[in-house]
Write an enzyme that holds these catalytic residues in place. Structure first.
Site, short mmCIF file in Angstrom:
data_model
loop_
_atom_site.label_atom_id
_atom_site.label_comp_id
_atom_site.label_asym_id
_atom_site.label_seq_id
_atom_site.Cartn_x
_atom_site.Cartn_y
_atom_site.Cartn_z
N TYR A 93 31.54 -17.55 11.31
CA TYR A 93 32.57 -16.36 11.15
C TYR A 93 33.94 -16.81 11.58
CZ TYR A 93 28.48 -13.33 10.13
OH TYR A 93 27.23 -12.71 9.50
N ASP A 153 19.37 -15.72 18.63
CA ASP A 153 18.66 -17.21 18.23
C ASP A 153 19.14 -18.27 19.34
OD1 ASP A 153 16.81 -16.29 16.25
OD2 ASP A 153 18.56 -16.26 14.96
N HIS A 391 27.82 -23.37 7.99
CA HIS A 391 27.45 -22.25 7.24
C HIS A 391 28.66 -21.17 7.16
CE1 HIS A 391 25.70 -21.00 10.92
NE2 HIS A 391 25.93 -19.63 10.42
N TYR A 474 29.08 -5.95 7.58
CA TYR A 474 29.27 -5.53 9.06
C TYR A 474 30.11 -6.54 10.14
CZ TYR A 474 25.98 -8.63 11.80
OH TYR A 474 25.50 -9.71 12.34
N ARG A 475 30.34 -7.59 9.56
CA ARG A 475 31.37 -8.55 10.16
C ARG A 475 31.86 -9.49 9.23
NH1 ARG A 475 27.08 -11.71 14.17
NH2 ARG A 475 29.06 -12.49 15.31
#
Length: 536
Positions: A93, A153, A391, A474-475
């Site tokens: 992100y 995680d 990613h 949501y983000r």
């Protein structure tokens, strides 16, 4: 994406020497990084490293709330935009990178103290640099290892940072992000605020009651740029009498909707708690020991035959649900029976329950899936991945019905495989009893600028195409925060206009994280210094 010396996008004025001197005076020379080589450690590791679009001008490391207040006062005086980063591990992100090039990055890695552990009421108070590892170790070292925290995680991230970005964790307190209670916040002008019951001096209910008198402020500091959280309470749980990690297979792709409906009913009945994780073959298979870290993403999409072969080889099914049960032993056994009865309706499925662990047997937890749902942090998923694998996430929120989830998953899969030509990597997180976050992860080789750009372009396409169906993220990643915010357009963007009014009121100079999740201060809006068109 460009490798020129002057990248596009909003940028701050160059950082002046007097401002640098003042920052050094506050935090010390060893706590201010200025050169490219020094600051490169605090960039998004998944961004193509030749592109300087989201570079900071300096990285500062405060060690106290008082230093944070002083840094923000200097930023206000010199109109310097700042961007805060707890640990900077929000990879996928944007990591620690600022939205506005040339911002001063405030890193909280040195504000890493666990300030309090309250055993009787099962909560801790932490600074923003405290990692999941740090909290786990503090509980163990203080003789409170029978208290545990819902975790994500990977254990290297910040407890506060993850929570303020609505990061998913898996224990019972992870459901609807229930961990954080009572914040200390530094406002843009350096003033100090305490939320909820903390507004009453010396109130012992600050970290045990999540509201207060009048408007509840804590949610205003989640995914926002209204203040800087310098401490917060974190709710813990007592280690249960019994803990049973469970894995449920969905053999065929066409059984996904049926599986989702069963999960919803089990949640509504209180059988499944926390946040289960329903992942497709490619995503889930990489979490099993024999395939842990196998990189399947940036290459072309796998055929149906190849997916079936992978599902058979890993024994995970076309979809698989990772969940757990916590509680007294008779309760856990009853809930496990309920799951087996309900899941039997999925033809050919399997319910794997190798073992139930009693309270004094947690030291015997060994696999990643056993540990993560028991609040034991690790780096297992990162340790086995090549350093060059990155990613970007795309993550809309969907009602928890089989039909809606199936519809959105099909649209994303079609766009990713047909238009982008990459594998469909998906995880579905039922974040509460009624909704799920559908996370599609677009993987790439960070050394290959073309691959990075293709992943970013695909994510932007997904935001627009899925947004047209009425779904919002949501983000969002730095590169398309504005685009994601544009999807929230009811009544000619009434939501955006409202949050902008709050921004201008609490941060009139617009120094705090401008552009975070599409919230820009007035100076940027009127001068057109955002990704979008000028707005007045």
């Amino acid at each position: 994406m460009t490798t020129t010396s002057e990248p596009p996008g909003p940028a701050a004025e160059p950082l002046g020497q007097e401002a640098v001197r003042r920052l050094v005076e506050i935090v010390g020379a060893d706590a201010v990084l200025l050169s490219d080589d020094e600051r490169d450690t605090y960039r998004d590791p998944y961004w193509f490293q030749g592109d300087r679009t989201y570079d900071s001008s300096a990285v500062v490391f405060p060690t106290s709330t008082e230093q944070v207040q002083a840094v923000l006062r200097v930023a206000n005086e010199y109109r310097i935009p700042v961007w805060t980063s707890s640990q900077g591990r929000n990879n996928g992100y944007g990591g620690p990178s600022p939205r506005v090039r040339g911002s001063v990055l405030i890193s909280f890695r040195r504000m890493n103290r666990v300030l309090e552990i309250n055993r009787e009421l099962a909560y801790a108070v932490v600074e923003p640099g405290v990692r999941w590892f740090d909290l786990y170790d503090a509980l163990k070292d203080s003789g409170n290892e029978d208290l545990w925290c819902s975790i994500p995680d990977i254990g290297w991230g910040s407890v506060i940072g993850n929570s303020l970005d609505n990061g998913v964790t898996y224990g019972p307190n992870g459901s609807d992000f229930q961990k954080i209670c009572g914040m200390e916040v530094v406002l843009a002008d350096g003033e100090l605020l305490r939320t909820g019951m903390g507004a009453v001096p010396g109130n012992p209910s600050w970290h045990v009651y999540p509201r207060g008198l009048g408007p509840v402020l804590d949610p205003l500091f989640t995914q926002s740029n209204y203040g800087v959280v310098t401490r917060a309470g974190v709710w813990l749980q007592r280690r249960p009498q019994a803990y049973a990690p469970v894995y449920l297979t969905v053999p065929r792709d066409d059984q996904l909707a049926q599986a989702v409906d069963i999960i919803r009913e089990l949640r509504l009945d209180g059988v499944i708690e926390g946040v289960p994780n329903l992942q497709n073959t490619i995503t889930m298979s990489a979490q099993f020991p024999e395939l842990l870290g196998e990189f399947m993403g940036a290459e072309g999409p796998m055929s149906e035959d190849a997916l079936e072969e992978l599902a058979a080889r890993a024994g995970v099914g076309r979809w698989g649900l990772r969940t757990a049960l916590w509680g007294d032993l008779p309760v856990v056994e009853h809930r496990l029976r309920r799951i087996r009865e309900a899941w039997a309706a999925v033809e050919g499925s399997r319910v794997d329950h190798p073992r139930t662990f009693l309270r004094d047997e947690w030291g015997e937890l060994s696999t990643f899936m056993e540990k993560v749902q028991a609040g034991i942090p690790s780096m297992d998923m990162m340790d086995v991945l090549p350093d060059f694998v990155g990613h970007i996430g795309f993550s809309p929120v969907v009602p928890l019905t089989g039909g809606e989830v199936r519809r959105v998953v099909d649209v994303i899969e079609r766009l990713v495989t047909e238009r982008a030509g990459t594998n469909f990597v998906c995880a579905i997180f039922p974040i509460n009893d009624r909704s799920a976050i559908v996370v599609s992860s677009l993987s790439f080789d960070t050394r290959d600028e073309k691959q990075v750009r293709a992943a970013v372009d695909t994510a932007k396409m997904l935001v627009s195409e899925v947004g047209a169906l009425g779904y919002g993220e949501y983000r969002a990643h730095l590169e398309f925060m504005d685009l994601a915010a544009d999807q929230y357009s009811f009544n000619d963007h009434a939501y955006r206009r409202f949050v902008e009014r709050i921004k201008d009121a609490v941060d009139p100079n617009g120094i705090l994280s401008p552009g975070r999740h599409g919230v820009w201060p007035s100076a940027h809006r009127t001068l057109g210094l955002t990704n979008g068109e000028t707005r007045s």
